[in-house]
Design an enzyme around this catalytic site. Structure first.
Site, PDB file in Angstrom:
ATOM      1  N   LYS A 141       0.859  -1.184   0.000  1.00  0.00           N
ATOM      2  CA  LYS A 141       0.000   0.000   0.000  1.00  0.00           C
ATOM      3  C   LYS A 141       0.897   1.237   0.000  1.00  0.00           C
ATOM      4  CE  LYS A 141      -2.781   3.142   2.586  1.00  0.00           C
ATOM      5  NZ  LYS A 141      -1.974   4.239   1.987  1.00  0.00           N
ATOM      6  N   GLU A 188       8.615   1.222  11.706  1.00  0.00           N
ATOM      7  CA  GLU A 188       9.599   2.299  11.630  1.00  0.00           C
ATOM      8  C   GLU A 188       8.826   3.595  11.774  1.00  0.00           C
ATOM      9  OE1 GLU A 188      12.779   2.161  11.683  1.00  0.00           O
ATOM     10  OE2 GLU A 188      12.826  -0.023  11.620  1.00  0.00           O
ATOM     11  N   CYS A 213      12.388  11.027   8.957  1.00  0.00           N
ATOM     12  CA  CYS A 213      12.356  10.556  10.341  1.00  0.00           C
ATOM     13  C   CYS A 213      13.749  10.638  10.957  1.00  0.00           C
ATOM     14  CB  CYS A 213      11.801   9.135  10.416  1.00  0.00           C
ATOM     15  SG  CYS A 213      12.651   7.942   9.371  1.00  0.00           S
ATOM     16  N   GLU A 252       8.219  15.672  16.754  1.00  0.00           N
ATOM     17  CA  GLU A 252       8.666  15.579  15.370  1.00  0.00           C
ATOM     18  C   GLU A 252       7.833  16.519  14.501  1.00  0.00           C
ATOM     19  OE1 GLU A 252      10.073  12.017  12.499  1.00  0.00           O
ATOM     20  OE2 GLU A 252       8.039  11.828  13.270  1.00  0.00           O
TER      21      GLU A 252
END
Length: 482
Positions: free
Chosen positions: A177, A252, A286, A383
């Site tokens: 996906k 992750e 990230c 973040e």
């Protein structure tokens, strides 16, 4: 350009009562123009793909490592042969400068080539020594079965390759996906996989949203392993669902990484590392080292260098020569960054440069730097996923380590110092899955990718990435009489 799903070896429209009528718009973030309209999938498409994968998987594993390795090499060659086209498509759909997109394509090639080599060299079955000579034992590495791969929009094709190559090498069948923001590079990769001649059903791709396709993929009973790269919020929901079904899971997730610059570092080189760590891919990584820790004796000189370089960065058309930073990948991401700038104003943070959108068309945002950001600040702890750098000083090595580790995340870190002993001590003490010393964020397929704390569950790349898509089976029996 392909705009359909890829299921059971064929391109197809969506299933259901409105088959083929619902479409997903895909935009160019540099000018907000429409790039394509692609199929919008749902649970019925996921079910068809899972059934095709389950039917094809046993034969794919039984074909053996040599057959699987040859297929991976054909994929690698296909990507290499279309490198220029794929890099351009990356830039158009994601917004990253063409030079960065070219590095991404090279990463994809090396990843497929590496796992082709690894699966040929890694024995699927080995003997296990036992203390009782009357028995013998062997351990087999078998595939998980049908695996679901959910990948993000910030590194199209790259995060896919990191998952797809080892999953196929291990003998699994796959349902991929892609992000609904950047499906076009993944669709181009799917065409290359199709031309590589994998048996029908071994590789499948369904386009759609997290609610429409992702949730159905996570919940489908034929899927025995999930590998997800994305936000912590979504990763947590996937983990909860996987736990209820007792499915294998690799995650992750986020990061809030630090670069630590000591007073003996080469200031120009360290400044380049900090700039790339915070502003490459417009900070949408990230692994972004957006927390910059600077030794107090050099803080003023280093900060001046950073501000000068940040304000001089050339923003613009990702395909134009000389562009150093492109737009954010979507309007939603632009609005997220703008929201954090408002938070910074509420927190009375000292902004040294940037902080504004550029123009009214395209998702461009100035490289932004804040000084003396306290550890309690949301900008220091959360973040942002955009071109926002936070600076803070430290007095000694112990404080630098403590500040670097004062985070819910532990993905990567960078250390800049001329002292080899200090480099080793600090790298060993920082709680991160990968530490770079005096070098940019180079990632090799031979080394593990993943972090500590809230950043990851499991590892990708290297032999660890292959093991993530394998199950162990031991066979123990009496030793045959001689």
């Amino acid at each position: 350009m392909r705009t359909q799903h890829y299921i059971a070896g064929a391109w197809c429209d969506s299933r259901g009562a409105e088959a083929g009528t619902q479409r997903l718009a895909v935009f160019n973030p540099a000018d907000e123009s429409l790039l394509a309209e692609v199929a919008l999938g749902a649970a019925a498409d996921v079910a068809a793909a899972c059934e095709a994968a389950a039917a094809a998987q046993p034969g794919w594993f039984d074909a053996g490592p040599a057959v699987r390795a040859a297929a991976l090499r054909r994929i690698a060659n296909g990507v290499q042969n279309r490198a220029a086209e794929l890099a351009r498509l990356q830039s158009l759909n994601n917004g990253k400068p063409l030079a960065e997109a070219q590095l991404d394509v090279a990463d994809v090639v090396s990843c497929f080539a590496y796992y082709a080599e690894l699966i040929e060299a890694a024995p699927a079955e080995v003997d296990v020594p036992l203390p009782d000579p009357a028995f013998v034992a062997r351990v087999r590495r078998e595939p998980c079965g049908v695996v679901g791969l959910i990948v993000p929009w910030n590194f199209p094709m790259v995060t896919t390759a990191w998952k797809l190559a080892p999953a196929l090498a291990a003998g699994n069948a796959v349902l991929l996906k892609p992000s609904e923001v950047t499906p076009l590079p993944e669709l181009a990769l799917a065409q290359i996989v199709h031309e590589a001649g994998l048996p029908a059903g071994v590789f499948n791709l369904v386009i759609g949203t997290g609610a429409g396709v992702g949730a159905a993929l996570v919940a489908h009973p034929l899927v025995r392993k999930l590998s997800f790269t994305g936000s912590n919020a979504v990763g947590t929901r996937i983990a909860q669902s996987a736990a209820e079904q007792v499915k294998g899971l690799s995650l992750e997730l986020g990061g809030k990484s630090a670069i630590v610059v000591f007073d003996d570092a080469d200031l120009d080189a360290a400044c380049e590392l900090a700039m790339a760590g915070a502003f490459m891919n417009a900070g949408q990584m990230c692994s972004a080292t957006s927390r910059v820790l600077v030794h107090r004796p050099i803080a003023q000189a280093f900060t001046e260098r950073l501000v000068a370089q940040a304000t001089a960065l050339r923003l613009g058309d990702p395909l134009a020569e000389g562009t150093q930073m492109g737009p954010l990948a979507s309007r939603a991401q632009l609005e997220r960054v703008q929201a954090y700038v408002r938070i910074a104003a509420e927190e009375n943070l000292a902004r040294l440069c940037g902080g504004e959108r550029i123009g009214t068309r395209g998702h461009f945002f100035q490289p932004t730097i804040y000084a003396d950001v306290p550890g309690s600040s949301r900008l220091w702890r959360e973040e942002i996923f955009g071109p926002v750098m936070c600076l803070r000083t430290f007095t000694d090595e112990a404080e630098a380590i403590a500040l670097a580790n004062d985070s819910d995340y532990g993905l990567v870190s960078t250390v800049a110092t001329a002292d080899p002993g200090r480099a080793t001590r600090v790298a060993n003490a920082i709680a991160a899955g990968l530490v770079w010393v005096n070098m940019p964020q180079l990632i090799f397929p031979q080394t593990a990718w993943g972090g500590m704390k809230r950043s990851s569950m499991g590892r990708e790349l290297g032999p660890w990435g292959l093991a993530a898509f394998q199950q162990l089976k031991h066979v123990v029996q009496p030793r045959a009489a001689s």
